[in-house]
Design a protein around this motif. Structure first.
Motif, short mmCIF file in Angstrom:
data_model
loop_
_atom_site.label_atom_id
_atom_site.label_comp_id
_atom_site.label_asym_id
_atom_site.label_seq_id
_atom_site.Cartn_x
_atom_site.Cartn_y
_atom_site.Cartn_z
N LEU A 17 -2.55 13.79 15.99
CA LEU A 17 -2.03 13.44 14.86
C LEU A 17 -0.60 12.96 14.96
N ILE A 18 -0.09 11.64 14.66
CA ILE A 18 1.39 11.28 14.55
C ILE A 18 1.69 10.81 13.22
N PHE A 19 2.62 11.25 12.73
CA PHE A 19 3.04 10.82 11.20
C PHE A 19 4.35 10.23 11.12
N ALA A 20 4.67 9.39 10.67
CA ALA A 20 6.04 8.69 10.14
C ALA A 20 6.06 8.07 8.96
N ARG A 21 7.48 7.76 8.61
CA ARG A 21 7.62 7.12 7.28
C ARG A 21 8.23 5.87 7.56
N ALA A 80 0.94 -1.10 0.13
CA ALA A 80 0.23 -0.06 0.08
C ALA A 80 0.69 1.13 -0.08
N ASP A 81 0.44 2.29 -0.73
CA ASP A 81 1.00 3.61 -0.65
C ASP A 81 1.11 4.22 0.61
N ALA A 82 -0.03 4.13 1.39
CA ALA A 82 -0.06 4.75 2.71
C ALA A 82 -0.76 4.18 3.62
N LEU A 83 -1.04 4.32 4.98
CA LEU A 83 -1.70 3.58 5.93
C LEU A 83 -2.08 4.77 6.99
N PHE A 84 -3.23 4.61 7.61
CA PHE A 84 -3.76 5.46 8.66
C PHE A 84 -4.33 4.59 9.67
N LEU A 85 -4.01 4.56 10.98
CA LEU A 85 -4.43 3.90 12.23
C LEU A 85 -5.14 4.66 13.07
N ASP A 86 -6.34 4.25 13.36
CA ASP A 86 -7.00 5.03 14.42
C ASP A 86 -7.51 3.67 15.41
N VAL A 87 -6.66 3.36 16.33
CA VAL A 87 -6.78 2.07 17.00
C VAL A 87 -6.23 2.56 18.42
N ARG A 88 -6.76 1.82 19.54
CA ARG A 88 -6.21 2.22 20.77
C ARG A 88 -4.78 2.05 21.10
N THR A 89 -4.19 0.89 20.61
CA THR A 89 -2.88 0.61 20.86
C THR A 89 -2.04 0.37 19.73
N PRO A 90 -1.88 1.37 18.91
CA PRO A 90 -1.24 1.31 17.62
C PRO A 90 0.13 0.71 17.73
N TRP A 91 0.89 1.01 18.81
CA TRP A 91 2.14 0.38 19.03
C TRP A 91 2.30 -1.17 18.90
N PRO A 144 4.23 6.82 3.66
CA PRO A 144 3.97 7.56 4.87
C PRO A 144 2.66 6.79 5.70
N VAL A 145 2.76 7.12 7.03
CA VAL A 145 1.77 6.32 7.92
C VAL A 145 1.52 7.40 8.85
N GLY A 146 0.33 7.40 8.98
CA GLY A 146 -0.50 8.13 10.17
C GLY A 146 -1.38 7.66 11.24
N SER A 164 11.16 0.52 15.68
CA SER A 164 10.61 -0.16 14.53
C SER A 164 11.00 0.80 13.48
N PRO A 165 10.93 0.14 12.21
CA PRO A 165 11.50 0.56 11.03
C PRO A 165 10.66 1.77 10.36
N PHE A 166 10.65 2.95 11.59
CA PHE A 166 10.00 3.99 10.89
C PHE A 166 10.73 5.29 11.37
N GLU A 167 10.91 6.20 10.48
CA GLU A 167 11.64 7.45 10.69
C GLU A 167 10.68 8.71 10.53
N ASP A 168 11.22 9.91 10.76
CA ASP A 168 10.63 11.12 10.25
C ASP A 168 9.38 11.25 11.00
N VAL A 169 9.39 11.00 12.41
CA VAL A 169 8.22 11.33 13.26
C VAL A 169 7.75 12.55 13.61
N GLU A 170 6.56 12.85 13.47
CA GLU A 170 6.16 14.17 13.68
C GLU A 170 4.72 14.02 14.64
#
Lengths: 328, 328, 328, 328
Positions: D258-262, D176-187, D202-204, D223-229
């Protein structure tokens, strides 16, 4: 007429400000030339004196805001937006006895000392010698040191400073009317806080991170405190241009979170009654039905004035339910 | 020990608050039963008394915040977030003489009267009889009316109330240290404002709309005022839950804009020097390099403390450039 | 696999970003050494190539956010916080025909062109030649110019550009689905705006000052527009540090106000029905009873899920009141 | 001309809105009387039809904002202020393949489906049957269900739904090109997230509490993510009254963070290069030197236009450093 020792704020033609104690025997060397301070004596507050190069300097009475602003700092100091609100929440006014830790650079101390007047007292604790000294200098510069008892003392050992004489108003902070903590781990000191204030006293805290708020809330949960509030205050400034009015481009977004609570008071029949840890109706003050409009400033002539807000009346209620005790 | 006349805040088991003057000869009828106020005398601030049905009520000393909150209102009153900041900007403290118009319900008047102490004085003007009366009742209830001179007077005729005895501290507001205006068209009264305050005094205004700000800025531009600031203050509250910390869902988004200025002071060589209408460097206080972190609360043990902020020092400068006048 | 012409975002080891169209025949000279772009072809999006000095550069597919950010600007451009909201309010999506003026540097144009897809079209007007050119270059760099009709044209003469062929999708913006105006005096162009959009179309405006808002509101009051909204959008960032979470010290406090309205539609029985200029119930979307908590993310396991919000249902109502027309 | 199945927004004379699919064979029973929907066919978007009692109803094409607003909800849905920004940060546009969990009531799903167009696809996961059903109904009502693959599936078992045919665009969300999670324990789901998106995607995330932000930041750190906002978005509305312009009294203060990462991308020489977890220069977009003023709208005629902002140019750099590869 100025009296030697009076605080003055000297404002240069470009708006640069100098905070000083008036001393008619000195000269002030500015970038606009030398000011002969004796000339200030006659012109007084609001007046102007010129440097030897002819540049006019205004002499002003500094406001509390400017006293705080004039504090020399090695640390971040508290901002007026937080200080002003804390002053009201803690009930600081003429005659108040208030405890503070740490002193930091003395910004909050200055504001507290200004407001308690000559009949109140500030007890301020600071474990780091360099800040203990700095706060002392700043209070001296603001002409307020006579209202402040300063202790170079670590509050993890309690608020009983070395050399304290029990009952001595200058050295014994016991039974303080209010307390403010600006330290890194306030949750470590809640027992000491509860011990030094009078029953039911308001206490306040300043913390920069959300993790610290959570830690403090956990501490307050198991300590004799109630009526907990967490908030932050934001100031948004506008460019003061009548025909192109708009907010400033940037603003300070965060200086710290304020947490307020009440000491839970004295026991009743052997137990301290469990009052709400937080009051669900704590905010109605800012949640009323009749908002924004200030009647005086906002109601056009001829419009009706809103009727009495009965809801508020019942919240902090009037005296009409009281009845005289039957003297018989 | 409470003394008759002391202000008390009674808090019910559910957090409901009653603001009263302590009167040991009365009973208070609450929804939890009757409180015999004489019992409060012995337990004092922080103590607890029970209703005849056994419900415990805490007795607290009200803070300024609660005094303001306890004001009965027919209009919107000013909020503590604005009042606290204005108190600092206007330099209100023990001994201050301050003018206010309109009185409205007396919320700001209450705060001013609290802070000026017994050595200061509040002169408050209100043209509408019903508010003149209401503010009087509220000040009486807060035990502060002896510090306030109230005038049922329209300030468009100036700040010289009917019956004023020139030089009489109780009726003559001339030479006031500060002034606050919460009226609909403050730009109509700037000449009168300039006439009643002492030279260089700080003045403040509260206005709800941007159009009014523009009008006031135009008025200030052609009046003897300088150092103009426009701002608003926002409070954001958090749910005080340690493990699920987050902001409240809603907040008050607007109560009013605050405008501050300085009276431009007395003439110098026949002219009032033109100081900046606005100070471009007015905000450095909140625009410093070392933000957010409060050294005391935020620096982990072992980390270095930020070094002295030299920039601030030069802004409101220290006394070391002053040199003693050569006595020869 | 990358195809020549694909947009790529190259990210240096330090986070520096380069937006490019992929061209396997070029080298990119960075401060970390030379990148041979042909190597990117095989590794594709998400892959890494190294400079001749061995420094790894990530190859990313740019998001719309980064496309906008990559726009070279001579003017302030619109920010994503405003663009994203405007995209939703104006209903911009695949197939939309949207008019914009002025083009400025092309930031908003880029976002519009991205979202309308190959089946939609952006008509953008700019009277200043230097911006007309700049926006063109930026759209070319973003690979989106084929979706945009650009006109070096002053809209005070209407939205009929020179050389327009009526009915030609490339040159005739008539009947546009939506329109966005970022010009200094939008109130001067409301007739032209009403003429170029289809009946009932949403329109948006960006304005920096409150005086301009008042002027535009006056213009909208006497023009065929309804359902007016004024708002601003603030972004507050946090330092992404798990154990010391707190907001950034500063934030952008103002970029501009957004104003939205609806074209009032076509006449009915000869008159355009007077619908509300503003909808008092316009905001219920953000004023609902069940706030803040996202059920999915916020309800601990085992807690009940809030029941269906009936109030909303009635606002934008479901289909159950519809009844089939009796075919008889 | 309306076609059966077209989405229409019916607006009552009082501003009440009804979102419907156009069906000329039905009547709509409103509180103002019955609307014969066949009459809408001829008048089309922007037109008006009257109830049998003569009350005019406007027919509008719903914007994305109104589609989202029209979603029937059992949970809090995401707000347009967050959705619009996320759309840009995630690069959602025509052709995008995006994964979402949980579906909730389908508000975000609706917006995603609208923007990906017929050439893109939304894969949405929801473990709770009642929401799975509700989101389905809402997508159907919005006419967007053909662009969405819905799975009643718990993502703690990964994003491979039961019945998935590998490589099948309808059932396999891989790459997938992108992903968005609105769940209680995304970690708890970061490994699965990293597995389902394409390298560098990009993921949000949306989270209501600060504790959850801290937990997610800790998860992203390993985790393999970077560029966190981390950020939040606030909307402040104004009363649209030209002569008494001011903000609304209240506002929504919190809907979520909102939290974003790559996704960190593919390995290079066997290792994934360590790019910055957060980019210190991530915000320059909103921290530029030339703020607030939109040149087009804010520079009075005759004033000079700000010169080119060179700083930005170097940030996302232009192509002039690229050189053709020597073909020899």
């Amino acid at each position: 007429m100025l009296t030697p020792g009076d605080l003055i704020l000297l404002v240069s033609p470009k708006g640069k400000q100098y905070l000083r104690k008036f001393d008619p025997t000195t000269n002030l060397h500015t970038q606009d030339g030398v000011l002969v301070m004796q000339q200030a004596q006659a012109v007084g507050y609001g007046g102007v004196i010129a440097t030897h190069m002819g540049h006019p300097y205004r002499i002003l009475r500094p406001s509390t805001y400017e006293l705080i602003k004039g504090v020399k700092r090695s640390t971040q100091i508290m901002y007026p937006k937080e200080i002003g609100y804390a002053i009201l929440k803690l009930g600081i006014g003429p005659g108040t006895r208030v405890v503070e830790a740490g002193s930091g650079s003395g910004g909050m101390t200055t504001a507290l000392a200004y407001h308690v007047g000559d009949t109140g007292r500030v007890y301020t604790f600071e474990r780091r010698p360099e800040f203990y000294d700095l706060a002392g200098k700043n209070l001296e510069a603001a002409g307020l040191s006579h209202r402040v008892s300063r202790f170079n003392h670590d509050i993890s050992q309690g608020f009983a400073p070395e050399g304290m004489i029990p009952g001595d108003p200058a050295t014994d902070p016991s039974g303080a009317d209010a307390l403010f903590l600006d330290v890194r781990t306030p949750w470590d000191h809640l027992e000491q806080v509860a011990a030094v204030v009078c029953p039911g006293a308001p206490v306040g805290f300043l913390l920069p991170t959300t993790n610290q708020i959570s830690d403090l809330l956990r501490g307050l949960e198991t300590s004799p405190f109630e009526d907990v509030e967490v908030l932050e205050i934001l100031i948004r400034r506008y460019k003061p241009v009548a025909d192109r009015l708009r907010p400033e481009d940037r603003m300070v977004a965060h200086t710290g979170f304020l947490i307020f609570a009440r000491h839970a008071g004295t026991p009743f029949n052997g137990v301290v009654p469990v009052l709400p840890k937080t009051h669900p109706d704590r905010e109605p003050f800012e949640d009323e039905a009749m908002p924004a409009a200030h009647a005086a400033s906002d109601v056009p002539p001829g419009e009706t004035v809103p009727t009495r807000d009965a809801s508020l009346e019942t919240e902090i209620s009037s005296t009409d339910e009281t009845t005289p005790v039957d003297p018989s």
